[in-house]
Design a protein around this motif. Structure first.
Motif, mmCIF file in Angstrom:
data_model
loop_
_atom_site.group_PDB
_atom_site.id
_atom_site.type_symbol
_atom_site.label_atom_id
_atom_site.label_comp_id
_atom_site.label_asym_id
_atom_site.label_seq_id
_atom_site.Cartn_x
_atom_site.Cartn_y
_atom_site.Cartn_z
ATOM 1 N N PRO A 74 0.827 -1.208 0.000
ATOM 2 C CA PRO A 74 0.000 0.000 0.000
ATOM 3 C C PRO A 74 0.863 1.261 0.000
ATOM 4 O O PRO A 74 2.020 1.237 0.437
ATOM 5 N N ALA A 75 0.294 2.338 -0.472
ATOM 6 C CA ALA A 75 0.970 3.629 -0.402
ATOM 7 C C ALA A 75 1.175 3.978 1.065
ATOM 8 O O ALA A 75 0.376 3.572 1.921
ATOM 9 N N PRO A 76 2.233 4.706 1.393
ATOM 10 C CA PRO A 76 2.502 5.024 2.802
ATOM 11 C C PRO A 76 1.311 5.626 3.553
ATOM 12 O O PRO A 76 1.065 5.281 4.699
ATOM 13 N N LYS A 77 0.548 6.495 2.896
ATOM 14 C CA LYS A 77 -0.593 7.118 3.567
ATOM 15 C C LYS A 77 -1.725 6.120 3.828
ATOM 16 O O LYS A 77 -2.536 6.326 4.713
ATOM 17 N N ALA A 78 -1.779 5.038 3.042
ATOM 18 C CA ALA A 78 -2.862 4.055 3.185
ATOM 19 C C ALA A 78 -2.419 2.794 3.918
ATOM 20 O O ALA A 78 -3.216 1.886 4.124
ATOM 21 N N ALA A 79 -1.171 2.736 4.344
ATOM 22 C CA ALA A 79 -0.626 1.511 4.942
ATOM 23 C C ALA A 79 -1.402 1.062 6.176
ATOM 24 O O ALA A 79 -1.556 -0.137 6.406
ATOM 25 N N ALA A 80 -1.909 1.987 6.952
ATOM 26 C CA ALA A 80 -2.627 1.620 8.176
ATOM 27 C C ALA A 80 -3.972 0.959 7.873
ATOM 28 O O ALA A 80 -4.515 0.248 8.707
ATOM 29 N N ARG A 81 -4.495 1.187 6.674
ATOM 30 C CA ARG A 81 -5.803 0.622 6.315
ATOM 31 C C ARG A 81 -5.710 -0.803 5.777
ATOM 32 O O ARG A 81 -6.729 -1.470 5.649
ATOM 33 N N TYR A 82 -4.511 -1.272 5.403
ATOM 34 C CA TYR A 82 -4.357 -2.590 4.784
ATOM 35 C C TYR A 82 -3.466 -3.485 5.627
ATOM 36 O O TYR A 82 -2.344 -3.118 5.965
ATOM 37 N N SER A 83 -3.962 -4.675 5.931
ATOM 38 C CA SER A 83 -3.159 -5.658 6.665
ATOM 39 C C SER A 83 -2.511 -6.600 5.663
ATOM 40 O O SER A 83 -2.837 -6.582 4.468
#
Length: 81
Positions: A32-41
């Motif tokens: 995932p893109a760094p800004k979206a990393a928290a949303r994807y496991s």
């Protein structure tokens, strides 16, 4: 050519011939893109990889497809006494 350089006690290497069909032509890395990393496991990325694999396998003239580094799905059960 370098058999004399193999340390003592190391077995003779196994040499296996490979053809052009044994070499990966395309490698895809999912992250995932760094800004979206928290949303994807890692489970989300594994699920996406499996979906992508199914779609790629449908294309004409596609050979072997495989996934490396997938995370098995797991669930956590917490009893409520």
């Amino acid at each position: 050519a370098n058999m004399d350089r193999i340390p003592v006690g190391i077995p003779e290497p196994l040499i296996v011939g490979r053809g052009i069909d044994d070499v990966a032509i395309v490698v895809v890395t999912l992250t995932p893109a760094p800004k979206a990393a928290a949303r994807y496991s890692s489970a989300d990325l594994t699920r996406l990889a499996h979906e992508l694999q199914v779609e790629v396998a449908k294309l004409p003239d596609i050979g072997l497809t495989y996934i490396v580094g997938e995370q098995p799905e797991e669930i956590q059960v917490e009893p409520d006494p």
